[in-house]
Design an enzyme around this catalytic site. Structure first.
Site, PDB file in Angstrom:
ATOM      1  N   SER A  60       0.748  -1.074  -0.015  1.00 29.39           N
ATOM      2  CA  SER A  60       0.137  -0.173   0.156  1.00 29.39           C
ATOM      3  C   SER A  60       0.830   1.159  -0.113  1.00 29.39           C
ATOM      4  O   SER A  60       0.338   2.494  -0.087  1.00 29.39           O
ATOM      5  CB  SER A  60      -1.002  -0.136   1.082  1.00 29.39           C
ATOM      6  OG  SER A  60      -1.853  -0.985   0.945  1.00 29.39           O
ATOM      7  N   LYS A  63       0.042   3.874  -2.719  1.00 32.24           N
ATOM      8  CA  LYS A  63      -0.956   4.978  -2.592  1.00 32.24           C
ATOM      9  C   LYS A  63      -0.322   6.369  -2.123  1.00 32.24           C
ATOM     10  O   LYS A  63      -1.002   7.340  -2.508  1.00 32.24           O
ATOM     11  CB  LYS A  63      -1.784   4.566  -1.336  1.00 32.24           C
ATOM     12  CG  LYS A  63      -2.921   3.280  -1.958  1.00 32.24           C
ATOM     13  CD  LYS A  63      -3.331   2.642  -0.420  1.00 32.24           C
ATOM     14  CE  LYS A  63      -4.219   1.460  -1.119  1.00 32.24           C
ATOM     15  NZ  LYS A  63      -4.704   0.673   0.104  1.00 32.24           N
ATOM     16  N   SER A 115      -6.391   3.424   3.994  1.00 28.12           N
ATOM     17  CA  SER A 115      -5.686   2.589   3.078  1.00 28.12           C
ATOM     18  C   SER A 115      -6.784   1.811   2.207  1.00 28.12           C
ATOM     19  O   SER A 115      -6.709   0.776   1.888  1.00 28.12           O
ATOM     20  CB  SER A 115      -4.782   1.288   3.691  1.00 28.12           C
ATOM     21  OG  SER A 115      -3.888   0.839   2.826  1.00 28.12           O
ATOM     22  N   LYS A 224       2.713   6.202   6.212  1.00 29.19           N
ATOM     23  CA  LYS A 224       2.049   5.170   5.583  1.00 29.19           C
ATOM     24  C   LYS A 224       2.205   3.634   5.615  1.00 29.19           C
ATOM     25  O   LYS A 224       3.517   3.504   5.578  1.00 29.19           O
ATOM     26  CB  LYS A 224       1.838   5.606   4.004  1.00 29.19           C
ATOM     27  CG  LYS A 224       0.823   4.604   2.991  1.00 29.19           C
ATOM     28  CD  LYS A 224      -0.632   4.907   3.553  1.00 29.19           C
ATOM     29  CE  LYS A 224      -1.669   4.044   2.725  1.00 29.19           C
ATOM     30  NZ  LYS A 224      -1.651   2.673   3.828  1.00 29.19           N
TER      31      LYS A 224
END
Length: 389
Positions: A60, A63, A115, A224
């Protein structure tokens, strides 16, 4: 005995929420993540690297790239109509409904803070019409705008595909670029997000345990998380103190706790060993008979134990760590053109005066010849007259 056991249990519970840090041995950190990089967030200086250019799966962390591309290309206030394809996405979601209308900014918030894989696809389809075209454009953007060369994404959310990869260095560069955008930086540092969707109304907490405070580290400003069974644990984090701002990326950690401990080790190392300096505008650096200088006051990263500045043949200044000789930063300088040789050029009046003087000299020479000739004639006539008398 029971009291002693209770104390031990409390100690273990408390210690489980403390980040484990270790000093670097011979300049090497004891990292469990297979790939890692530590950058100065402002100068881009590479402070530490482990397998930084090895291709790995980001999960992820993808992103981060999706978010900054969408922020720069899209209209944050535009309304996005959610497709069935977005709703069908696997993994973590913000539970969008087909046909639901959500602002682009809210989708970016849901994608980064919770997420949401469904939000990522809705963003991609809104920006470029399809996931496939979005991926093509995203890769071109990452290469041309940010300057990464070892990244290839085929979706906006990081769900596993063998052809979806990056490196720790590329993710560090992407994160560093993104946090300079105030909208991205605000969302990247969001700890609590009130979510109001068509079918899901809740308060979302960031998944990043250091940012949330579960694994407290002073100065953390954003982050993140990422995970798939193939990519394993991934993490991108920013932190700052009064002297320097840092960006840390770790990839492929087996245990979730490992990526947080590794990030803390990186930050400890960075905050302890590095500081900022300034190259003053116009400061001269010489190589052979050539001179170079910074066009503006330029921020640089130096070791607290001292750094060496070395100019190469291309006019690039290398900032080297005195402790291990590693190049921390490359600073292109401007070439100083040598001063032109002075050539005396006569003015127009001087030229005219010279021509006039030359003309007078020529006339005077003629007059001189004529006088000499006349004198000769007079002398000859006189001698002749004397002889006659």
């Amino acid at each position: 005995m029971k009291k002693f056991v209770s104390v031990i249990i409390v100690f273990l519970l408390l210690s489980s929420n403390q980040l484990t840090t270790f000093a670097a041995r011979n300049g090497q950190l004891d990292l469990k993540s297979k790939g890692a990089v530590l950058l100065d967030s402002d100068t881009g200086a590479v402070l530490y690297a482990k397998n930084a250019d090895k291709k790995m799966y980001p999960a992820s962390l993808t992103k981060i790239a999706t978010a900054i591309y969408a922020i720069e290309k899209g209209n944050l206030n535009s309304m996005v109509t959610v497709s069935a394809n977005a709703v069908r996405q696997d993994g973590t979601r913000v539970y969008l409904d087909e046909g639901e209308k959500v602002s682009l900014k809210q989708l970016i918030q849901g994608m980064l803070v919770n997420s949401g894989n469904d939000a990522a696809v809705a963003i991609a389809e809104h920006i470029d019409g399809s996931v496939e075209q979005f991926s093509v454009n995203l890769n071109a953007y990452l290469k041309s705008t940010i300057g990464v060369h070892h990244t290839h994404f085929i979706n906006p959310n990081g769900l596993f595909d063998k052809n979806h990869f990056t490196t720790a260095m590329d993710m560090g560069l992407i994160t560093n670029y993104a946090i300079k955008n105030p909208v991205f930086a605000e969302i990247f540092g969001t700890k609590v997000l009130k979510w109001k969707g068509k079918s899901w109304k809740t308060t979302i907490l960031t998944h990043h345990r250091m940012l949330k405070g579960e694994l407290a580290y002073p100065g953390v400003t954003g982050g993140k998380t990422g995970y798939t069974s193939e990519a394993k644990q991934t993490l991108s984090t920013t932190a700052a103190n009064s002297k320097i701002r840092l960006t840390a990326v770790v990839l492929n950690s087996v245990q979730q706790r490992d990526k947080y401990d590794d990030t803390a080790r990186l930050f400890d190392y960075g905050f302890k060993n590095f500081q900022h300096g300034t190259l003053v505008q116009g400061q001269i650096f010489k190589l052979a008979n050539k001179e170079y200088f910074p066009a503006t006051n330029t921020l640089i990263t130096e070791s607290v134990k001292g750094s060496t500045r070395v100019l190469n043949n291309e006019g690039v200044l290398l900032i080297k760590n005195n402790s291990n000789g590693h190049v921390l930063q490359l600073v292109p300088l401007k070439y100083k053109e040598p001063a032109p040789e002075k050539i005396f050029v006569k003015s127009e009046s001087a030229v005219k005066k010279g021509e006039k003087d030359k003309h007078l000299t020529h006339v005077n020479a003629i007059y001189g010849v004529m006088i000499i000739a006349l004198a000769g004639i007079i002398v000859g006539v006189r001698k002749k007259f004397i002889r006659k008398f």
